[in-house]
Scaffold this motif. Structure first.
Motif, short mmCIF file in Angstrom:
data_model
loop_
_atom_site.label_atom_id
_atom_site.label_comp_id
_atom_site.label_asym_id
_atom_site.label_seq_id
_atom_site.Cartn_x
_atom_site.Cartn_y
_atom_site.Cartn_z
N LYS A 8 -104.28 77.25 -36.79
CA LYS A 8 -104.03 78.36 -35.38
C LYS A 8 -103.80 77.79 -34.58
N ASN A 9 -103.92 77.00 -33.56
CA ASN A 9 -103.26 76.41 -33.09
C ASN A 9 -101.78 75.66 -32.89
N ALA A 10 -101.33 75.46 -34.19
CA ALA A 10 -100.02 74.51 -34.24
C ALA A 10 -99.23 75.31 -35.19
N VAL A 11 -99.82 76.53 -35.62
CA VAL A 11 -98.97 78.07 -35.56
C VAL A 11 -98.61 78.67 -34.14
N LYS A 12 -99.30 78.44 -32.75
CA LYS A 12 -98.69 79.04 -31.74
C LYS A 12 -97.88 78.38 -30.81
N ASP A 13 -98.29 76.79 -31.37
CA ASP A 13 -97.02 75.69 -31.04
C ASP A 13 -96.19 75.82 -31.03
N ALA A 14 -96.01 75.97 -32.83
CA ALA A 14 -94.67 75.96 -33.33
C ALA A 14 -94.09 77.29 -32.70
N ILE A 15 -94.88 78.11 -32.99
CA ILE A 15 -94.42 79.14 -32.76
C ILE A 15 -93.97 79.67 -30.75
N GLU A 16 -93.79 78.80 -30.45
CA GLU A 16 -93.57 78.51 -28.76
C GLU A 16 -92.55 78.46 -28.77
N ILE A 17 -92.23 77.01 -29.64
CA ILE A 17 -90.86 76.61 -29.50
C ILE A 17 -89.63 77.59 -30.37
N PHE A 18 -90.60 77.91 -31.24
CA PHE A 18 -88.88 78.65 -32.22
C PHE A 18 -89.20 79.48 -30.80
N GLN A 19 -89.53 80.75 -29.60
CA GLN A 19 -89.26 81.35 -29.13
C GLN A 19 -88.22 80.49 -27.92
N PHE A 20 -88.27 79.94 -27.72
CA PHE A 20 -88.36 78.68 -26.35
C PHE A 20 -86.82 78.93 -26.81
N ASP A 21 -86.34 78.34 -28.16
CA ASP A 21 -84.86 78.04 -28.79
C ASP A 21 -84.21 79.62 -29.00
N GLN A 22 -84.72 80.73 -29.56
CA GLN A 22 -84.28 81.47 -29.16
C GLN A 22 -83.74 82.20 -27.78
N TRP A 23 -84.59 81.57 -26.78
CA TRP A 23 -84.41 81.64 -25.12
C TRP A 23 -83.67 81.17 -24.95
N LEU A 24 -83.22 79.84 -25.47
CA LEU A 24 -81.64 78.82 -25.01
C LEU A 24 -80.27 79.14 -25.90
N ARG A 25 -81.03 79.61 -26.69
CA ARG A 25 -79.71 80.02 -27.79
C ARG A 25 -78.95 81.46 -27.20
N PHE A 26 -79.90 82.38 -26.41
CA PHE A 26 -79.64 84.25 -25.99
C PHE A 26 -78.85 83.58 -24.43
N TYR A 27 -79.00 82.96 -23.78
CA TYR A 27 -78.97 83.25 -22.20
C TYR A 27 -77.43 82.13 -22.27
N PHE A 28 -77.53 80.91 -23.17
CA PHE A 28 -77.05 79.52 -22.61
C PHE A 28 -76.46 78.94 -23.75
N VAL A 29 -75.93 79.83 -24.87
CA VAL A 29 -74.66 79.29 -25.64
C VAL A 29 -73.18 79.92 -24.77
N GLU A 30 -72.16 78.61 -24.72
CA GLU A 30 -70.78 79.35 -24.86
C GLU A 30 -70.18 79.09 -25.73
N GLU A 31 -69.14 79.98 -25.94
CA GLU A 31 -67.34 79.57 -26.53
C GLU A 31 -66.23 78.48 -25.82
N LYS A 32 -66.45 77.57 -26.46
CA LYS A 32 -65.56 76.30 -26.54
C LYS A 32 -64.25 76.09 -27.05
N GLY A 33 -63.52 77.06 -27.37
CA GLY A 33 -62.20 77.08 -28.58
C GLY A 33 -62.81 77.70 -29.28
N GLU A 34 -61.96 78.07 -30.31
CA GLU A 34 -62.54 78.77 -31.35
C GLU A 34 -63.08 78.10 -32.25
N ASP A 35 -63.97 78.84 -32.42
CA ASP A 35 -65.84 78.61 -33.50
C ASP A 35 -65.99 77.78 -32.95
N ASN A 36 -66.25 77.05 -31.78
CA ASN A 36 -67.15 76.02 -31.28
C ASN A 36 -67.66 76.90 -30.15
#
Length: 168
Positions: A8-36
């Motif tokens: 149960k605790n491991a599920v909670k911790d893993a979910i937080e990590i996945f949520q954090f990754d989603q947040w990072l990719r939502f706000y901080f991904v930028e395009e540099k060149g074509e398909d990069n």
């Protein structure tokens, strides 16, 4: 070192990590060149993450300044989950159970529903990870969401989630 056997605790911790990754990719991904696509996290955000979420800061540091795509993101998150949780915080037998766990699958599915439903709003103005989680928790506590989750649980449907290989 005593390692937890709580799925149960491991599920909670893993979910937080996945949520954090989603947040990072939502706000901080930028395009540099074509398909990069690259993750570029400003120094002030890195400092705030380090202060508020020191354990998650390691993931932000890992991906900051790196090229990304779906496969790389999944590999990075899975590697981070394995390094941080598998055999470290939890017994080696726990993490393999997490990704097959119905609660993990349903919570990740419901989180992704929230993200899709709120994408336009989240895109209007930058939200810290704390802000994201407050919005998520507020929406997640609605009766309608609880009813929807209960239907998913009762239906026994497998909403699907990312697949991570863990040490066995």
């Amino acid at each position: 070192m005593i390692r937890s056997v709580s799925v149960k605790n491991a599920v909670k911790d893993a979910i937080e990590i996945f949520q954090f990754d989603q947040w990072l990719r939502f706000y901080f991904v930028e395009e540099k060149g074509e398909d990069n696509l690259w993750i570029t996290i400003p120094d002030d955000v890195m400092a705030q993450v380090k202060e508020d979420y020191p354990a998650l800061h390691r993931l932000a540091d890992l991906v900051n300044g790196a090229k990304t795509d779906y496969t790389r993101a999944q590999e990075n998150v899975c590697a981070y989950v394995a390094a941080r949780l598998d055999g470290q915080k939890y017994e080696a037998t726990v993490l393999p159970q997490v990704f097959d766990n119905a609660t993990f699958k349903i919570e990740m599915y419901v989180f992704n529903v929230w993200l899709k439903m709120h994408e336009k709003h989240l895109d209007e103005e930058y939200q810290t990870f704390n802000g994201w989680m407050e919005m998520w928790e507020g929406w997640n506590s609605l009766d309608e969401v609880k009813e929807y989750r209960a239907k998913l649980v009762q239906g026994g449907t497998d909403p699907g989630t990312p697949v991570c290989a863990t040490k066995q």
